[in-house]
Scaffold this motif. Sequence first.
Motif, short mmCIF file in Angstrom:
data_model
loop_
_atom_site.label_atom_id
_atom_site.label_comp_id
_atom_site.label_asym_id
_atom_site.label_seq_id
_atom_site.Cartn_x
_atom_site.Cartn_y
_atom_site.Cartn_z
N VAL A 3 11.41 27.39 13.35
CA VAL A 3 10.55 28.30 14.10
C VAL A 3 11.02 28.35 15.55
O VAL A 3 11.17 27.32 16.20
N ILE A 4 11.26 29.57 16.03
CA ILE A 4 11.65 29.75 17.43
C ILE A 4 10.54 30.54 18.10
O ILE A 4 10.19 31.64 17.64
N CYS A 5 9.95 29.96 19.12
CA CYS A 5 8.89 30.67 19.83
C CYS A 5 9.40 31.09 21.21
O CYS A 5 9.86 30.25 21.97
N VAL A 6 9.31 32.38 21.47
CA VAL A 6 9.80 32.90 22.76
C VAL A 6 8.64 33.59 23.49
O VAL A 6 7.54 33.73 22.94
N GLU A 7 8.95 34.02 24.69
CA GLU A 7 7.89 34.49 25.59
C GLU A 7 7.19 35.77 25.12
O GLU A 7 5.98 35.86 25.14
N ASN A 8 7.98 36.74 24.70
CA ASN A 8 7.37 38.05 24.42
C ASN A 8 8.19 38.83 23.39
O ASN A 8 9.22 38.35 22.90
N GLU A 9 7.71 40.05 23.13
CA GLU A 9 8.31 40.94 22.13
C GLU A 9 9.81 41.20 22.40
O GLU A 9 10.63 41.18 21.47
N ILE A 193 17.32 34.33 5.98
CA ILE A 193 16.19 35.20 6.30
C ILE A 193 15.82 35.02 7.77
O ILE A 193 15.80 33.88 8.28
N VAL A 194 15.56 36.12 8.43
CA VAL A 194 15.04 36.08 9.80
C VAL A 194 13.72 36.83 9.77
O VAL A 194 13.68 38.03 9.46
N LEU A 195 12.62 36.13 10.01
CA LEU A 195 11.31 36.79 10.04
C LEU A 195 10.82 36.85 11.47
O LEU A 195 10.83 35.84 12.18
N THR A 230 14.69 31.50 9.46
CA THR A 230 14.33 31.33 10.86
C THR A 230 13.18 32.28 11.17
O THR A 230 13.28 33.48 10.90
N VAL A 231 12.10 31.73 11.68
CA VAL A 231 10.92 32.53 12.05
C VAL A 231 10.94 32.65 13.58
O VAL A 231 10.96 31.63 14.28
N ILE A 232 10.96 33.87 14.06
CA ILE A 232 10.98 34.08 15.52
C ILE A 232 9.68 34.77 15.92
O ILE A 232 9.37 35.85 15.41
N VAL A 233 8.94 34.12 16.78
CA VAL A 233 7.61 34.65 17.15
C VAL A 233 7.45 34.62 18.66
O VAL A 233 8.13 33.87 19.36
N ASP A 234 6.52 35.44 19.14
CA ASP A 234 6.11 35.28 20.53
C ASP A 234 4.89 34.35 20.56
O ASP A 234 4.36 33.98 19.51
N ARG A 235 4.47 34.00 21.75
CA ARG A 235 3.39 33.02 21.87
C ARG A 235 2.11 33.50 21.19
O ARG A 235 1.41 32.71 20.55
N ALA A 236 1.82 34.79 21.33
CA ALA A 236 0.57 35.31 20.78
C ALA A 236 0.51 35.16 19.26
O ALA A 236 -0.54 34.87 18.69
N ALA A 237 1.66 35.33 18.61
CA ALA A 237 1.67 35.25 17.15
C ALA A 237 1.52 33.83 16.64
O ALA A 237 1.28 33.60 15.45
N LEU A 238 1.67 32.86 17.54
CA LEU A 238 1.48 31.45 17.14
C LEU A 238 0.13 30.92 17.60
O LEU A 238 -0.21 29.77 17.35
N GLY A 240 -3.24 29.44 18.43
CA GLY A 240 -4.22 28.70 17.62
C GLY A 240 -3.61 27.75 16.61
O GLY A 240 -4.31 26.95 16.01
N SER A 241 -2.29 27.80 16.40
CA SER A 241 -1.73 26.89 15.40
C SER A 241 -1.40 25.55 16.05
O SER A 241 -1.18 25.48 17.26
N SER A 242 -1.34 24.51 15.25
CA SER A 242 -1.04 23.20 15.80
C SER A 242 0.38 23.18 16.37
O SER A 242 0.70 22.48 17.32
N LEU A 243 1.26 24.02 15.78
CA LEU A 243 2.63 24.11 16.27
C LEU A 243 2.61 24.64 17.71
O LEU A 243 3.31 24.14 18.58
N ALA A 244 1.76 25.65 17.95
CA ALA A 244 1.67 26.21 19.30
C ALA A 244 1.21 25.13 20.27
O ALA A 244 1.75 25.00 21.37
N ASP A 245 0.23 24.33 19.86
CA ASP A 245 -0.27 23.28 20.76
C ASP A 245 0.85 22.36 21.19
O ASP A 245 1.02 22.04 22.35
#
Length: 251
Positions: A3-9, A193-195, A230-238, A240-245
């Motif tokens: 999971v890759i979390c980045v700033e924005n769209e 797969i890249v989601l 690889t799942v690529i998300v922005d902060r908003a899409a994560l 509330g998840s424990s991963l985001a915390d």
Amino acid sequence: MKVICVENEAAVGKEAARLISAMIRLKPDCNLGLATGTTPMTTYNELVRMYKEEGLDFSKVSTFNLDEYIGLDADHPQSYAYFMDEHLLSKVNIKKENTHIPNGKTLRVDRTCSAYDKKIEDRGGLDLQLLGIGRNGHIGFNEPGDKFVAETHQINLTDDTIEANSRFFECEEDVPRTAITTGMRSIMHAGRIVLIATGESKADAVHAMLYGEIIPQVPASLLQLHPEITVIVDRAALAGSSLADSLFSAD
Ligand code: F6R
């Protein structure tokens, strides 16, 4: 799953395009599975930029889109064929004959679906599949249901999907009720797969995909079994998840 979390769209698009361009450079005649919708737009913009400014070469690449509405001509502005031309295919040096999208105007849906699967298989399968995710956990148009469907097939769109996609049409009544979608087999057989997912409205679906039970009511949950995703998300899409915390705790 990575999971890759980045700033924005915009950053999601850059990261996804980076992975796709790496595949194209590694294997110039690769088969790419592609998605439509709002989420991949920044990815396609970045790929077009790479083509123009960095010489990313699409001349041997083949593309296979995930889905198409039934009943819309390829030149209908809301068809996925039109979308792909607008956002990517007409803007890079890909050969038209190497681009594939299910025919939404077919009179023989079953035959069209099995021919589409055969075409993907005959070309050796997908090297990389780009996916978005629906608010209800769908991938492609594999809607929540009682079972995972392996083959390309006709699907009745759920009320949630019709409502979500009505933003592209003049009114909700204009949204086609049925579509052709590739099934879980060609997606799960893709080498990589890249989601991508952005925005708060995807947070529940992303959470269920990452942490939930693997059930057909959340089609994306099956992706937990894919070895190279690889799942690529922005902060908003994560949100509330424990991963985001844990990811954001250093902020
Ligand atoms: C469309 C597709 C769908 C979308 C999903 C999210 O080809 O594969 O699964 O990825 O509906 O759509 P957006 O990005 O518009 O939120």
